[in-house]
Design an enzyme around this catalytic site. Structure first.
Site, mmCIF file in Angstrom:
data_model
loop_
_atom_site.group_PDB
_atom_site.id
_atom_site.type_symbol
_atom_site.label_atom_id
_atom_site.label_comp_id
_atom_site.label_asym_id
_atom_site.label_seq_id
_atom_site.Cartn_x
_atom_site.Cartn_y
_atom_site.Cartn_z
ATOM 1 N N ASP B 315 39.903 -86.461 -19.762
ATOM 2 C CA ASP B 315 38.624 -85.843 -20.100
ATOM 3 C C ASP B 315 38.868 -84.389 -20.433
ATOM 4 O O ASP B 315 39.669 -83.730 -19.775
ATOM 5 C CB ASP B 315 37.670 -85.945 -18.913
ATOM 6 N N PHE B 385 15.588 -71.636 -17.673
ATOM 7 C CA PHE B 385 15.874 -72.621 -18.721
ATOM 8 C C PHE B 385 15.079 -73.889 -18.417
ATOM 9 O O PHE B 385 15.012 -74.338 -17.278
ATOM 10 C CB PHE B 385 17.368 -72.934 -18.698
ATOM 11 N N SER B 392 16.499 -69.516 -22.144
ATOM 12 C CA SER B 392 16.220 -68.809 -20.907
ATOM 13 C C SER B 392 16.267 -67.322 -21.241
ATOM 14 O O SER B 392 16.733 -66.936 -22.322
ATOM 15 C CB SER B 392 17.250 -69.150 -19.832
#
Lengths: 581, 697
Positions: B315, B385, B392
Site C-alpha cells: 500500500d 471541515f 475549512s
C-alpha cells in the site's frame, strides 16, 4: 613432452572435439524429430511412418498421462523380453542356424532376454558358440533398437514434463518409439554399418570358415593344430546399433576386440564415437526442447568434465604399466618399437590410449562393449570403469536413460542448492517438492541397493563363491564389477568370474530388471508431476542452472553421492589392490 | 531484528535447564520415530549398549571400554539433537508464557442487547461464546477477540505487541477489531465476541509458538525424504560392509571381520545426523524469529512461502510514503505576495489538527518565519471541515479565510461573483500532474493562491526496494490515486510497478494475474475490503489494527501493524530455507573426512604382510590418527559435538544478505560446502590428539 604423450593427447583431444562438435547438429535434428517440426527425412519416410500407425492401430494424436506411458513402455518391453526368451529356447527348430546350435539353457536365456530388453547387454554366453543367426538378428539386434528407443522415449517424455506446464499428458509412447527408430536410430545405424563393412566387418549368413593357420601350433594335450574355424554372420548391422544404442552386446564373444567386429583403428574410432554420440547429442536436444540450449550445454559440460578427469586417470594408470610386470623385469617404457604400458589384455592395433579411451567411454555410457579386457587393467585403471558405472551410468550414460538419470541428479542438486538461496527449489521453472524428491530418492537409492546387495550375497554364499576363479582381492573386484555392470545396465564384464550359471544368471537378471525399470517408472512419475505444475518465470532470485557454478555443484553432488556410496566397497577391491603393490 | 529490544539471549539459563531435562524426556521412541535419521542413531545407541554389557560379561567383540565410549557418544548424539529441539521449543514457550500472562481469567460484562447499557451480567470470560455482546469500560480487560460495535476507546495492547503507546479502537471502519487480553484505558466499547474460548487469536498464537501444533512444512517434508533416502543408502553401505569384510578376511587368511560396534559407529557418522538433529529446531526457531519480529503466522507453511515470494503488493500510504501528505510550496495568485499567501494559509490551518494542516503551519513558519499563533489569543474562530463544504478555515477580524479543494473554492468564488484566476488553475493542474494535491486558499472570496501538498516518500525505502530487486522480488505499489500521481510517486520510491485507482476487485485481479504467471504474491491489508485479496494472496499479512475479517483472511498478523514488515517477513522466510540448505550441505560434505578416519581404521591390519602391524589400507589414514580405536572414537565424538556447536546457527539462522541467488549460492557453497569438507579433518584430528593426550586411546 614425449612423442607418446603427445600422441595420446592428440588422439583424446580429437575424439572429444569431434564428439562435442557433432552434439549440436545431431541434437538439433533429434529435437526437430521429437517436436514434430519438419526435418527433411520426414518427407521421404513420412508415408511409411503413417502406414505403421495405421497397421498397428496407433492413434498418433492421442497423448498419454505418465501412468499410461509407463504402462505402454513396460508392456512393450515385456513382450520383447518374451520373444527373445522364446527365440533362444527354440532356436534349434528355427531357420538361419547353420552351425546347428541347440537351445540356450533356461537361466541363461532368462538372463539374456532381460539383458537385451534392459539395454544392458550383459552376456553370460559367447555369441559365436551359442546363438543362431536368427536369434542374433531377430532377437538381439531388434532388442538393440527397441531398448535404445525405449530409453530415448522415456527421456523425451521426461523433457516434456519439464517443458510443459499445467498439462496432463507427456506424449504418446508408440509415436515416440516409431519416430526414434525410424528417423534417428535406423539412419544412423545404416550409415555406421556401411562404414564398418568398408573396414572389413563381416555381414553374411555363411557357415563358419575353416582356414589353415600360417604357423601351426600345439594344444594343451600336445596335438598339433593346423586349422582354425572362423565365425561368420550378419555382424556389421548388429554392431552399428550395439554402439549407437549403448547396448554393447557383442556379436562375437570377445566383443569389439574381435577383428571381424572391429578390424582397424578407423573402425575403432567410429565405434567409439558411436558409443557416446547420441548420449551427448541428447543434451543439446534437451536444451532445445526446454527452450534454453544453455541448460543442455551445462549438463553436457558436467558430464564431459567428469569424463575427462576419469579418462585421464585410466590412461595414465595404464600407460604407467603393470607393477607385476615391473617386478618381472618386463620393459613397459614407451619406445620406438611399442607403446609401452600395461598391454596385457589389449589389442596391439589399438594400443594403450584407444583401449583406455574405449574402456572409459563404454562405462561412462551404459554401453558395455569392450575392445580390451578390463580384468587385466591395473588396479586404478580398472577402478575407473567400475566407478563410472557405479555413478549410475549418467556420464552420457545409456541413450536417453543416461540423461534422465543425470537430470534427476540435477533435481537433487537444485533441491539442496535451492534451499541455500532461500527459495523453494525449482528446476527450469518447476517447483521441486516432496513428490519429486520421493521419486528422485528412489532413482538414487535403487542402484546401490542392487549393486551392494547382490555383491554381498555373492561373496558370502557358496553359490556365489563357487565360480570366483581368482579368490582374493581381485575376485572381490570381479564380483563387484559384475553387479555394478548389471545393476546399472552397462553390460561389460571384468570376466574371471564364472557368470553363466543359475546363481549369477538369476541375480544378474533381477539386478538388470530392477535397475532399468525401477528407475524409469519413478522418472516418468516425476515427468507427470512436473508437467502438471505451473511454470515460474526466472529472475535474479532464482537459481540459474546454466552457470559454471551450477555445473560445479552438479559434478560435486554426482561425485559425492557416488563416492560415499561405493568407497567402502572399492576400498576392499581396486583401492587395496593398488595399495598392496 | 537484532535491534529488537525483545530479542532474548540465545542461552537463557532457565530455558537451558528445562531443555536439558527435555532432552531425556524426548528419548521416548514414539517421539524419535518422527525423525528417521535420529531414530537410527537411537537404535544404534541401544544396540551398542547391549554389546557393551555383553563385552563386560566377558564375551564381547571388542574391549568393553571401547564399546562403552562409542555407546556413550551415540547416546550423546541423540541427546544433543533432542537438546537442540528442546532449546528451540523452550524459547518459543518462553514467548508463549509471557503471552499467557495476559490471559489471567477475566470477568466479562455481558449485555443483553447489542447496544450500550449499564445493565449487564458479570460472568467469567472463559464462558463467553461467539456472538455474545459485552461492555468493556475503562480499566477493564477485553474478555475475548471481537469487534467493537459501538463506542470508541483507547486500548493498551502492549500485552501482545510489546508496544506501550495506547491505540484507538472504535466501532465501524477498519479499527474495530479488539483482541482478548488487552486493556481499555479510557472510554468504553461495546464488543461483539467473534471467537469461542480456546479458539481465540491468543490461543492460536500460543499453540503455534509452543510448537504443540507444529506440522512439518512442505520443504521440510521434501528434505526429510531426501535425508531418509540417504540414511537408507548408508545403512546399506554399512550392512553390506560386513559380508565384504568377511570375504576379505577369508581372502587374507588372517584377521577378523569388522565388529558391529564399529559398523554402527560408521553408520551414525555417515547418516546426515547434523541436519537430521537440527532440522526441527531450525523450523521452530524460524517461527520464533517471526514472533520476535512481532508477526504471528498461522502456519509454518506461510513462513516458508514468505521465502518464495516473487511479488510484493505494498500500500502506498503508510508503507511507501509517510502516512500523510505534507505542504511543500505556496504558489500565489497574480498580484498576491507569497508572504501574504503563506500568512493566510497558516491562519486558515491554525486550528486544523490534521497532519496536512499542521504541515502548512510548519512550512509557513520554516520558510517565511511566520510564527504559529494561538487561535484563541488572536480571537479567531475556526470553521471546521465538513463533507458538504469540503473546506475549512478561520474567521478573524472580518477576514474570512478558507482553504479547500480547487473545485470547492471555485464554486465558492463563483457564487459570490468572484474570479478564479487562470494562473491559479494552471498551477492546480500542474501540481496534480506531478503527483501532488493542490489546496486553494481564498480570502473573502478572493483567490490568494495554491498550497502544494505532496506525499513524502519514506527515507530509505528506495534502497530497500533496490535490495528486493536484487533478491528477485518485484514491488508493486497499490494506491487509490490517479495514474499520474501514482506514477510520480512510484518513480520517486523506486517501485517496479504500480496499481492506480485500486479497487478491491482490481487488487484481486492483479494478484490472480501474477499467480497465473506462476508467481507467489505477498500483500498486507487491514480493511474488510482487503479480505478477498488477502485470501487470494500466498502470503497475506493483516495488520493487528485491522478488522477481524482481514485477520481471518490473512495467514499472518503483524502486531506492530507496520506494513513495511512484509520485507522483514520475506527475509525470515528465506533465512529459514537457507539455514536448512546450508546445514544439509555441511552435513553431507562432512562424510568425506569421516571416511578417511573410519575406513583405514576398519581395515587397519587387513592384508598386512607377515610381521607388519599395518595393512595397505592404513595408508588412507591421511590425518595420521593414532590408532583404529582413537580414529573411530574421534569421528563419533566430532559427529556428536558438531550438533552442539551448530545449535546457535540453527536457532539464529544463517546470515542473510540481500544479494542475488548466484552470489548467495556461491558464498554458501564456499562456507558450508567447502568448509564442510575441510572442518571435520581438522576437528577429528584435534579430538584424536586430545584423546591420546588424555591417555584414553
Amino acid at each position: 613432452m614425449t612423442p607418446i604423450l603427445m600422441n595420446s593427447y592428440l588422439q583424446l583431444g580429437f575424439y572429444i572435439a569431434v564428439l562435442i562438435a557433432l552434439a549440436k547438429p545431431l541434437g538439433w535434428y533429434m529435437a526437430r524429430v521429437y517436436e514434430g517440426k519438419p526435418f527433411g527425412l520426414d518427407r521421404v519416410l513420412g508415408p511409411f511412418e503413417r502406414l505403421i500407425y495405421r497397421l498397428c492401430g496407433i492413434k498418433a494424436d492421442e497423448e498419454m498421462n505418465w501412468k499410461l506411458y509407463a504402462l505402454a513402455m513396460l508392456l512393450f518391453n515385456f513382450a520383447g523380453l518374451l520373444i527373445v526368451y522364446a527365440l533362444q529356447r527354440w532356436q534349434d527348430f528355427l531357420p538361419l542356424n547353420p552351425q546347428g546350435f541347440g537351445a540356450v539353457t533356461p537361466d541363461s536365456a532368462f538372463n539374456t532376454a532381460i539383458s537385451f530388453a534392459s539395454n544392458t547387454n550383459w552376456q553370460g554366453y559367447g555369441g559365436e558358440t551359442t546363438m543362431s543367426y536368427l536369434t542374433q538378428m531377430l532377437g538381439l539386434a531388434v532388442q538393440n533398437f527397441i531398448s535404445a528407443a525405449t530409453g530415448m522415449a522415456t527421456l523425451i517424455a521426461f523433457i516434456r514434463g519439464l517443458s510443459r506446464h499445467t498439462a496432463q499428458t507427456i506424449g504418446n509412447f508408440w509415436v515416440d518409439m516409431v519416430r526414434t527408430t525410424l528417423y534417428i536410430l535406423l539412419p544412423l545405424a545404416i550409415v555406421l554399418a556401411l562404414i564398418q563393412v568398408s573396414q572389413g566387418v563381416v555381414q553374411n549368413f555363411d557357415t563358419y570358415q575353416n582356414v589353415s593357420l600360417l604357423q601351426s601350433t600345439v594344444d594343451a594335450n600336445g596335438n598339433v593344430i593346423t586349422e582354425q574355424s572362423l565365425p561368420m554372420g550378419p555382424a556389421a548391422s548388429q554392431i552399428a546399433i550395439k554402439q549407437l544404442g549403448t547396448n554393447g552386446g557383442g556379436f562375437f564373444n570377445v566383443n569389439s576386440a574381435h577383428p571381424f567386429e572391429n578390424p582397424t583403428p578407423l573402425s575403432n574410432f567410429f565405434e567409439m564415437l558411436a558409443i557416446l554420440l547420441i548420449g551427448a547429442a541428447l543434451c543439446y536436444t534437451f536444451g532445445k526442447m526446454v527452450g534454453d540450449t544453455r541448460q543442455g550445454w551445462a549438463v553436457l559440460a558436467a558430464m564431459t568434465i567428469i569424463f575427462i578427469a576419469l579418462l585421464a586417470l585410466c590412461v595414465i594408470s595404464e600407460q604407467n604399466g603393470n607393477p607385476a610386470f615391473t617386478k618381472m623385469g618386463i620393459d613397459q617404457k614407451a619406445g620406438a618399437l611399442h607403446s609401452g604400458g600395461n598391454m596385457e589384455g589389449k589389442e596391439v592395433r589399438f594400443g594403450i590410449v584407444n583401449s583406455a579411451l574405449w574402456a572409459t567411454a563404454t562405462t561412462a555410457a551404459s554401453n558395455g562393449s569392450v575392445n580390451s579386457m578390463h580384468d587385466s587393467y591395473t588396479a586404478l585403471g580398472g577402478l575407473v570403469p567400475m566407478w563410472l558405472m557405479q555413478l549410475g551410468e549418467i556420464i552420457y550414460g545409456g541413450v536417453g536413460s543416461g540423461l534422465y538419470g543425470m537430470l534427476v541428479f540435477a533435481i537433487i542438486a537444485v533441491f539442496v542448492a535451492g534451499l541455500m538461496v532461500g527459495r523453494t527449489p525449482e528446476y527450469l521453472g518447476k517447483k521441486i517438492e516432496a513428490y519429486e524428491m520421493k521419486m528422485a530418492s528412489l532413482v538414487i537409492l535403487i542402484p546401490p541397493v542392487v549393486v551392494l546387495g547382490f555383491t554381498a550375497l555373492a561373496v558370502v554364499t557358496e553359490w556365489g563363491k563357487a565360480t570366483i576363479y581368482n579368490p582374493g582381492i581381485h575376485g572381490f573386484s570381479e564380483v563387484l564389477y559384475a553387479f555394478s555392470s548389471q545393476g546399472n545396465n552397462n553390460g561389460s564384464a571384468f570376466a574371471g568370474l564364472g557368470a553363466n550359471n543359475p546363481f549369477y544368471n538369476l541375480t544378474g537378471g533381477l539386478a538388470m530388471l530392477f535397475a532399468r525399470y525401477w528407475l524409469a517408472i519413478p522418472t516418468l512419475a516425476i515427468a507427470g508431476s512436473l508437467a502438471k505444475k505451473k511454470h515460474i518465470p526466472s529472475g535474479p532470485g532464482t537459481l540459474a542452472t546454466h552457470t559454471l557454478l551450477f555445473v560445479t555443484l552438479l559434478i560435486g553432488i554426482v561425485i559425492i553421492v557416488g563416492a560415499l556410496t561405493f568407497i567402502p566397497a572399492l576400498a576392499l577391491g581396486p583401492i587395496v589392490e593398488h595399495l598392496i603393490q | 531484528m537484532s535491534d529488537k529490544p525483545k530479542a532474548r539471549p540465545l542461552f537463557d539459563p532457565p530455558i537451558v535447564r528445562q531443555a536439558m531435562i527435555d532432552s531425556f524426556r524426548k528419548l521416548d521412541p514414539r517421539i524419535q520415530i518422527r525423525n528417521p535419521v535420529m531414530f537410527v542413531v537411537l537404535i544404534g545407541s541401544i544396540l551398542t549398549t547391549i554389546l557393551f554389557f555383553q563385552a563386560w560379561l566377558g564375551q564381547g567383540e571388542a574391549s568393553p571400554a571401547f564399546i562403552f565410549a562409542i555407546s556413550m557418544w551415540l547416546w550423546f548424539t541423540v541427546l544433543f539433537a533432542n537438546f537442540a529441539e528442546a532449546m528451540a521449543e523452550g524459547r518459543g514457550k518462553a514467548q508463549a508464557d509471557s503471552l499467557r500472562r495476559a490471559r489471567r481469567d477475566t470477568q466479562a460484562k455481558r449485555l443483553h442487547k447489542s447496544e450500550f447499557s449499564t445493565e449487564y451480567a458479570v460472568i467469567s470470560a472463559s464462558t463467553l461464546k461467539k456472538g455474545d455482546i459485552v461492555l468493556v469500560e475503562a480499566g477493564d480487560v477485553i474478555p475475548g477477540d471481537g469487534e467493537a460495535i459501538e463506542g470508541i476507546a483507547s486500548v493498551d495492547e502492549s500485552a501482545i505487541t510489546g508496544e506501550s503507546a495506547p491505540v484507538i479502537r472504535e466501532s465501524g471502519g477498519d479499527r474495530n477489531a479488539v483482541t482478548g487480553g488487552t486493556r481499555v484505558l479510557s472510554d468504553w466499547l461495546v464488543v461483539k465476541i467473534t471467537a469461542n474460548p480456546g479458539d481465540a487469536f491468543l490461543d492460536r498464537m500460543i499453540a503455534m509458538v509452543e510448537g504443540a501444533k507444529r506440522q512439518k512444512t512442505p520443504n521440510e517434508i521434501a528434505l526429510n525424504i531426501l535425508l531418509a533416502a540417504l540414511t537408507i543408502i548408508f545403512l546399506l553401505v554399512t550392512v553390506t560392509l560386513l559380508p565384504f569384510s568377511i570375504y576379505s578376511v577369508g581372502a587374507a587368511g588372517t584377521g577378523s571381520p569388522i565388529s558391529v560396534t564399529v559398523l554402527v559407529a560408521l553408520l551414525v557418522c555417515l547418516i546426515p545426523t547434523t541436519i537430521g538433529g537440527l532440522l526441527s529446531a531450525i523450523g521452530i526457531a524460524g517461527m520464533d524469529r517471526m514472533i520476535q519480529a512481532n508477526v504471528i503466522a498461522t502456519s509454518g507453511r506461510a513462513v516458508e512461502a514468505a521465502g518464495d515470494v516473487d511479488v510484493l503488493l505494498l500500500d502506498k500510504t503508510g508503507t511507501i510514503t509517510l502516512g500523510n501528505r505534507h505542504a511543500t510550496a505556496f504558489i500565489p495568485a497574480p498580484g498576491i505576495s507569497i508572504e501574504m499567501l503563506a500568512d493566510a494559509a497558516q491562519l486558515a490551518s491554525l486550528s486544523d489538527e490534521t497532519p496536512e494542516g499542521r504541515s502548512i503551519v510548519v512550512l509557513a513558519k520554516e520558510k517565511y518565519k511566520l510564527r504559529g499563533r494561538n487561535i484563541h489569543e488572536i480571537g479567531a474562530t475556526f470553521i471546521p471541515f465538513t463533507a458538504q463544504t469540503r473546506m475549512s478555515g478561520v474567521n478573524l477580524d472580518g477576514r474570512h479565510i478558507l482553504k479547500g479543494a480547487a473545485d470547492a473554492i471555485d464554486e465558492l468564488v463563483r457564487s459570490s461573483a468572484g474570479q478564479f484566476p487562470a494562473e491559479v488553475r494552471t498551477a492546480v493542474e500542474s501540481i496534480s500532474k506531478n503527483g501532488g494535491t493542490p489546496l486553494v486558499v481564498a480570502e473573502n472570496s478572493k483567490v490568494l493562491g495554491v498550497i502544494e501538498l505532496k506525499d513524502i516518500v519514506k527515507r530509505g525505502i528506495k534502497e530497500r526496494f533496490a535490495e528486493l530487486r536484487k533478491m528477485g522480488i518485484k514491488t508493486v505499489m497499490i494506491t487509490g490515486d490517479n495514474p499520474l500521481t501514482a506514477a510520480t510517486i512510484a518513480a520517486e520510491a523506486g517501485v517496479d510497478d504500480f496499481l492506480a485507482q485500486a479497487t478491491p476487485e482490481a487488487k484481486l485481479k492483479l494478484i490472480r494475474e501474477h499467480q497465473a504467471g506462476g508467481k507467489l504474491v505477498a500483500m498486507t491489508g487491514d480493511g474488510t475490503n482487503d479480505a478477498p485479496a488477502l485470501a487470494q494472496a500466498d502470503v497475506a499479512v493483516s495488520m493487528n489494527t485491522g478488522t477481524q475479517a482481514a485477520k481471518e483472511a490473512g495467514n499472518m498478523v503483524d502486531l506492530d501493524s507496520n506494513p513495511t514488515k512484509l520485507i522483514e517477513i520475506v527475509e525470515i522466510g528465506k533465512q529459514l530455507l537457507m539455514t536448512r540448505g546450508a546445514l544439509t550441505t555441511f552435513s553431507i560434505a562432512n562424510d568425506v573426512a569421516k571416511y578417511f578416519a573410519i575406513i583405514p581404521a576398519m581395515f587397519w591390519t587387513l592384508y598386512a604382510k607377515p610381521g607388519e602391524t599395518k595393512g595397505p589400507l592404513a595408508a588412507l589414514n591421511i590425518m595420521g590418527l593414532e590408532s583404529p580405536e582413537s580414529a573411530i572414537l574421534s569421528a563419533v565424538i566430532f559427529n556428536a559435538l558438531i550438533i552442539i556447536v551448530l545449535i546457535p546457527l540453527a536457532l539464529r539462522g544463517i546470515r542473510y544478505r540481500p544479494v542475488g541467488a548466484a552470489t548467495v549460492l556461491r558464498n554458501n557453497l564456499l562456507i558450508y560446502g567447502v568448509g564442510g569438507l575441510i572442518i571435520p579433518f581438522i576437528g577429528i584430528k584435534i579430538i584424536d590428539v586430545i584423546l591420546v593426550a588424555l591417555g584414553w586411546a
